[in-house]
Motif scaffolding. Sequence first.
Motif, PDB file in Angstrom:
ATOM      1  N   THR A  36      20.125 151.639  44.668  1.00  0.00           N
ATOM      2  CA  THR A  36      19.271 151.392  43.509  1.00  0.00           C
ATOM      3  C   THR A  36      18.574 150.059  43.726  1.00  0.00           C
ATOM      4  OG1 THR A  36      20.972 150.179  42.291  1.00  0.00           O
ATOM      5  CG2 THR A  36      20.911 152.582  41.989  1.00  0.00           C
ATOM      6  N   GLU A  37      17.718 149.648  42.793  1.00  0.00           N
ATOM      7  CA  GLU A  37      17.141 148.299  42.875  1.00  0.00           C
ATOM      8  C   GLU A  37      18.315 147.327  42.873  1.00  0.00           C
ATOM      9  OE1 GLU A  37      14.464 145.261  40.246  1.00  0.00           O
ATOM     10  OE2 GLU A  37      13.938 147.391  40.176  1.00  0.00           O
ATOM     11  N   THR A  38      18.349 146.449  43.838  1.00  0.00           N
ATOM     12  CA  THR A  38      19.519 145.602  44.072  1.00  0.00           C
ATOM     13  C   THR A  38      19.117 144.149  44.235  1.00  0.00           C
ATOM     14  OG1 THR A  38      20.589 147.462  45.201  1.00  0.00           O
ATOM     15  CG2 THR A  38      21.501 145.276  45.611  1.00  0.00           C
ATOM     16  N   LYS A  39      19.852 143.248  43.587  1.00  0.00           N
ATOM     17  CA  LYS A  39      19.679 141.810  43.769  1.00  0.00           C
ATOM     18  C   LYS A  39      20.968 141.286  44.380  1.00  0.00           C
ATOM     19  CE  LYS A  39      16.502 141.271  39.974  1.00  0.00           C
ATOM     20  NZ  LYS A  39      16.198 140.660  38.695  1.00  0.00           N
ATOM     21  N   LEU A  40      20.834 140.521  45.458  1.00  0.00           N
ATOM     22  CA  LEU A  40      21.989 140.005  46.183  1.00  0.00           C
ATOM     23  C   LEU A  40      21.979 138.481  46.196  1.00  0.00           C
ATOM     24  CD1 LEU A  40      21.742 142.293  49.348  1.00  0.00           C
ATOM     25  CD2 LEU A  40      23.176 142.653  47.337  1.00  0.00           C
ATOM     26  N   LEU A  41      23.140 137.895  46.285  1.00  0.00           N
ATOM     27  CA  LEU A  41      23.288 136.470  46.566  1.00  0.00           C
ATOM     28  C   LEU A  41      23.698 136.367  48.022  1.00  0.00           C
ATOM     29  CD1 LEU A  41      25.391 135.386  43.454  1.00  0.00           C
ATOM     30  CD2 LEU A  41      22.922 135.152  43.766  1.00  0.00           C
ATOM     31  N   ALA A  42      22.998 135.551  48.797  1.00  0.00           N
ATOM     32  CA  ALA A  42      23.327 135.391  50.210  1.00  0.00           C
ATOM     33  C   ALA A  42      23.820 133.971  50.458  1.00  0.00           C
ATOM     34  CB  ALA A  42      22.090 135.681  51.068  1.00  0.00           C
ATOM     35  N   LEU A  43      24.885 133.841  51.202  1.00  0.00           N
ATOM     36  CA  LEU A  43      25.446 132.548  51.575  1.00  0.00           C
ATOM     37  C   LEU A  43      25.362 132.442  53.091  1.00  0.00           C
ATOM     38  CD1 LEU A  43      26.951 129.976  50.634  1.00  0.00           C
ATOM     39  CD2 LEU A  43      29.077 131.261  50.866  1.00  0.00           C
ATOM     40  N   HIS A  44      24.628 131.447  53.582  1.00  0.00           N
ATOM     41  CA  HIS A  44      24.430 131.287  55.028  1.00  0.00           C
ATOM     42  C   HIS A  44      25.764 131.094  55.743  1.00  0.00           C
ATOM     43  CE1 HIS A  44      23.153 129.452  58.838  1.00  0.00           C
ATOM     44  NE2 HIS A  44      22.065 130.196  58.658  1.00  0.00           N
ATOM     45  N   SER A  45      25.826 131.555  56.965  1.00  0.00           N
ATOM     46  CA  SER A  45      27.047 131.511  57.772  1.00  0.00           C
ATOM     47  C   SER A  45      27.639 130.102  57.868  1.00  0.00           C
ATOM     48  CB  SER A  45      26.758 132.050  59.169  1.00  0.00           C
ATOM     49  OG  SER A  45      27.887 131.911  59.988  1.00  0.00           O
ATOM     50  N   ASP A  46      26.815 129.089  58.145  1.00  0.00           N
ATOM     51  CA  ASP A  46      27.324 127.710  58.255  1.00  0.00           C
ATOM     52  C   ASP A  46      27.945 127.239  56.944  1.00  0.00           C
ATOM     53  OD1 ASP A  46      26.483 127.622  60.879  1.00  0.00           O
ATOM     54  OD2 ASP A  46      24.598 126.581  60.415  1.00  0.00           O
ATOM     55  N   ASP A  47      27.295 127.563  55.829  1.00  0.00           N
ATOM     56  CA  ASP A  47      27.829 127.170  54.520  1.00  0.00           C
ATOM     57  C   ASP A  47      29.127 127.914  54.226  1.00  0.00           C
ATOM     58  OD1 ASP A  47      25.652 125.450  54.028  1.00  0.00           O
ATOM     59  OD2 ASP A  47      24.441 127.144  53.333  1.00  0.00           O
ATOM     60  N   TYR A  48      29.149 129.198  54.552  1.00  0.00           N
ATOM     61  CA  TYR A  48      30.357 129.997  54.363  1.00  0.00           C
ATOM     62  C   TYR A  48      31.510 129.389  55.158  1.00  0.00           C
ATOM     63  CZ  TYR A  48      33.630 133.905  54.618  1.00  0.00           C
ATOM     64  OH  TYR A  48      34.761 134.680  54.576  1.00  0.00           O
ATOM     65  N   GLN A  49      31.264 129.069  56.432  1.00  0.00           N
ATOM     66  CA  GLN A  49      32.309 128.500  57.286  1.00  0.00           C
ATOM     67  C   GLN A  49      32.811 127.169  56.721  1.00  0.00           C
ATOM     68  OE1 GLN A  49      33.855 130.058  59.605  1.00  0.00           O
ATOM     69  NE2 GLN A  49      32.460 131.794  59.712  1.00  0.00           N
ATOM     70  N   HIS A  50      31.913 126.329  56.239  1.00  0.00           N
ATOM     71  CA  HIS A  50      32.299 125.029  55.672  1.00  0.00           C
ATOM     72  C   HIS A  50      33.171 125.228  54.426  1.00  0.00           C
ATOM     73  CE1 HIS A  50      32.110 120.851  54.523  1.00  0.00           C
ATOM     74  NE2 HIS A  50      31.717 121.230  53.318  1.00  0.00           N
ATOM     75  N   ILE A  51      32.706 126.076  53.521  1.00  0.00           N
ATOM     76  CA  ILE A  51      33.464 126.337  52.294  1.00  0.00           C
ATOM     77  C   ILE A  51      34.801 126.995  52.613  1.00  0.00           C
ATOM     78  CG2 ILE A  51      33.474 127.722  50.175  1.00  0.00           C
ATOM     79  CD1 ILE A  51      30.382 127.250  50.135  1.00  0.00           C
ATOM     80  N   PHE A  52      34.771 127.967  53.518  1.00  0.00           N
ATOM     81  CA  PHE A  52      35.986 128.691  53.874  1.00  0.00           C
ATOM     82  C   PHE A  52      37.007 127.760  54.530  1.00  0.00           C
ATOM     83  CE2 PHE A  52      38.443 131.814  56.429  1.00  0.00           C
ATOM     84  CZ  PHE A  52      38.902 132.586  55.374  1.00  0.00           C
ATOM     85  N   SER A  53      36.570 126.856  55.399  1.00  0.00           N
ATOM     86  CA  SER A  53      37.517 125.936  56.044  1.00  0.00           C
ATOM     87  C   SER A  53      38.115 124.969  55.025  1.00  0.00           C
ATOM     88  CB  SER A  53      36.873 125.196  57.210  1.00  0.00           C
ATOM     89  OG  SER A  53      35.860 124.349  56.768  1.00  0.00           O
ATOM     90  N   SER A  54      37.317 124.515  54.047  1.00  0.00           N
ATOM     91  CA  SER A  54      37.843 123.650  52.984  1.00  0.00           C
ATOM     92  C   SER A  54      38.870 124.407  52.149  1.00  0.00           C
ATOM     93  CB  SER A  54      36.716 123.172  52.068  1.00  0.00           C
ATOM     94  OG  SER A  54      35.800 122.403  52.779  1.00  0.00           O
ATOM     95  N   PHE A  55      38.555 125.654  51.847  1.00  0.00           N
ATOM     96  CA  PHE A  55      39.472 126.492  51.086  1.00  0.00           C
ATOM     97  C   PHE A  55      40.772 126.697  51.854  1.00  0.00           C
ATOM     98  CE2 PHE A  55      41.144 130.814  50.529  1.00  0.00           C
ATOM     99  CZ  PHE A  55      41.542 130.744  49.207  1.00  0.00           C
ATOM    100  N   LYS A  56      40.659 126.995  53.157  1.00  0.00           N
ATOM    101  CA  LYS A  56      41.856 127.231  53.966  1.00  0.00           C
ATOM    102  C   LYS A  56      42.731 125.987  54.037  1.00  0.00           C
ATOM    103  CE  LYS A  56      41.805 129.779  57.681  1.00  0.00           C
ATOM    104  NZ  LYS A  56      41.459 130.368  58.980  1.00  0.00           N
ATOM    105  N   ALA A  57      42.114 124.791  54.139  1.00  0.00           N
ATOM    106  CA  ALA A  57      42.890 123.544  54.188  1.00  0.00           C
ATOM    107  C   ALA A  57      43.657 123.344  52.884  1.00  0.00           C
ATOM    108  CB  ALA A  57      41.969 122.361  54.467  1.00  0.00           C
TER     109      ALA A  57
END
Length: 149
Positions: A36-57
């Motif tokens: 259907t008509e779809t709106k997405l939020l995209a998070l760039h790979s570098d930002d994802y990795q930064h946030i994910f590593s902070s979360f993992k720590a």
Amino acid sequence: TRKKVVLVTLGSRKYFGEYALENKDGLRSAAVIAVTETKLLALHSDDYQHIFSSFKAAQKKRIVSLLSSKLCVFHNWDEEKLYKIAEKTLVQNYNPGSVIFKEGDRLSSLIIIKQGIVRLMKSIPKPHLLHPNPSKRSFSYQISSNLFL
């Protein structure tokens, strides 16, 4: 020629793409097509990795705290060993009624209940089949939980 199959249909508040972001090659394992008509939020790979590593720590720190303070099997271990364990743990969430594993499944993990309540269930013979003489029949089953004090 290969046949395309629908793996899953996702709607609002669901996500996809984390598998490709967590692997070094970054390749998507499936195509995604708007139904259907779809709106997405995209998070760039570098930002994802930064946030994910902070979360993992932060998650590792919480796991080390849990292991050292609440589980007698680990409470005398030094912090370096606990961090090694924390690096290898995977937090999994289950909804009520979900089967975490079945009787007869091969053991592959020590399971630590971080939050919530689970039932350990075992198939046993019906009590009337345990003893031929019903007057001598007795049945009890207890699980020792002192590992997780």
